[in-house]
Scaffold this active site. Structure first.
Site, short mmCIF file in Angstrom:
data_model
loop_
_atom_site.label_atom_id
_atom_site.label_comp_id
_atom_site.label_asym_id
_atom_site.label_seq_id
_atom_site.Cartn_x
_atom_site.Cartn_y
_atom_site.Cartn_z
N GLY A 19 0.87 -1.13 0.09
CA GLY A 19 -0.30 0.17 0.33
C GLY A 19 0.79 1.25 0.02
N GLY A 20 0.25 2.49 0.70
CA GLY A 20 1.11 3.39 0.75
C GLY A 20 2.43 3.59 1.48
N VAL A 24 5.54 -6.14 -0.20
CA VAL A 24 6.01 -6.33 1.38
C VAL A 24 5.61 -7.80 0.34
CG1 VAL A 24 5.05 -8.48 3.60
CG2 VAL A 24 4.48 -6.29 3.26
N LYS A 39 9.83 -5.90 3.67
CA LYS A 39 9.20 -5.29 2.93
C LYS A 39 10.62 -3.72 3.32
CE LYS A 39 5.87 -2.56 4.83
NZ LYS A 39 4.49 -1.88 5.87
N ASP A 142 -0.80 2.13 13.56
CA ASP A 142 -1.89 1.52 12.41
C ASP A 142 -2.49 0.23 13.28
OD1 ASP A 142 -3.76 2.36 9.80
OD2 ASP A 142 -1.40 0.67 9.18
#
Length: 298
Positions: A19-20, A24, A39, A142
């Protein structure tokens, strides 16, 4: 097709997600003959190196600092970092981590909600991971079902701490998108306040709400509508939470100071998990929002 190899050692096999914050990959460690997760943490703005080189250097340094702090943690519910590939100023670091093969909590919840007891046990595991990270000065920022991985035996692993570095080093709207998950971020962080470990506890409370209810109470059709709901709308009482309901009420208060400390929260979750917590009466509601200071006449 020749596979890409990182640091002459890690062969990329397949993309697992992204994503942003970066991508991964499932990778093969050719030196130790084992699978790992790889990652690369990157800012959401791909042109950051050009228009803000100083910020890009600080971002790399911060990612490395927090990755090294996490690598020192030996905790059963925090993803293990094996190695850091640091390419210096020419690129962002790659984090070499354990590969957790049991899928994510988000995938698990697609098959139905959890019982309050199972959710409480899961909550204790995630809380212990957060406490270990907080003890070395790292907030997660998050916490959400997609960032909780499950081992084949059901134990959970909290991953993707990279947003802790990236979110503080880049603009929230660097590419016109929101960094993080608006439906799980705490109200104070939406308001631009950095927050403290209690802000991660709001996110944990929302994760547990979703785990037992099977739905998110404040998710709306757009990101802006979701942010507005988190800021301004009451969390509706859960219908399936049972004895976990009062715990959710303590966590999902908009006043960070009113949320329980980790020791008290762990005891509350333990009583739900072992069945000793009383069932709540009617009228559950999260705690009140922070009190505004009285208006002062000029």
């Amino acid at each position: 097709m020749r596979k890409r190899v990182i640091d002459d050692r890690f062969e990329l096999v397949e993309r697992l997600g992204g994503g942003g914050m970066g991508l991964v990959w499932r990778a093969w460690d050719v030196a130790l003959h084992r699978e790992v997760a790889l990652k690369e943490v990157r800012p959401p703005d791909p042109d950051m190196d050009q228009h803000d080189p100083e910020g890009a250097r600080e971002l790399r340094a911060r990612v490395l600092r927090e990755a090294r702090a996490l690598a020192r943690l030996n905790h059963p519910h925090v993803v293990t970092i094996y190695h850091i590939v640091d390419s210096g100023d020419s690129g962002y670091p790659w984090l070499v981590m354990e590969l957790v093969s049991g899928g994510s909590l988000q995938e698990r919840l697609e098959h139905g909600p959890m019982t309050p007891q199972d959710a409480a046990r899961l909550g204790r595991e995630i809380l212990s991971a957060l406490s270990a990270a907080h003890a070395v000065g790292i907030q997660h920022r998050d916490v959400k079902p997609a960032n909780v991985l499950l081992r084949p035996d059901g134990r959970s692993v909290l991953t993707d701490f990279g947003i802790a570095a990236v979110r503080e080093s880049t603009s929230l709207t660097a590419t016109g998108s929101f960094i993080g998950s608006p439906e799980y971020i705490s109200p104070e962080r939406i308001n631009g306040v950095e927050g403290d470990p209690a802000s991660d506890l709001w996110s944990l409370g929302m994760l547990l709400y979703v785990a037992v209810e099977g739905r998110h109470p404040l998710r709306r059709a757009t990101t802006l509508a979701t942010l507005a709901a988190v800021l301004n709308q009451d969390v509706p009482p859960p219908q399936r939470a049972g004895a976990l309901g009062p715990v959710l009420g303590r966590l999902l208060t908009r006043d960070p100071a009113a949320r329980p400390d980790t020791g008290s929260l762990d005891r509350m979750l333990a009583s739900v998990a072992d069945g000793s917590a009383p069932m709540p009466g009617p009228g559950w509601a999260p705690g009140p929002p922070p009190q505004k200071p009285p208006y002062e006449q000029p």
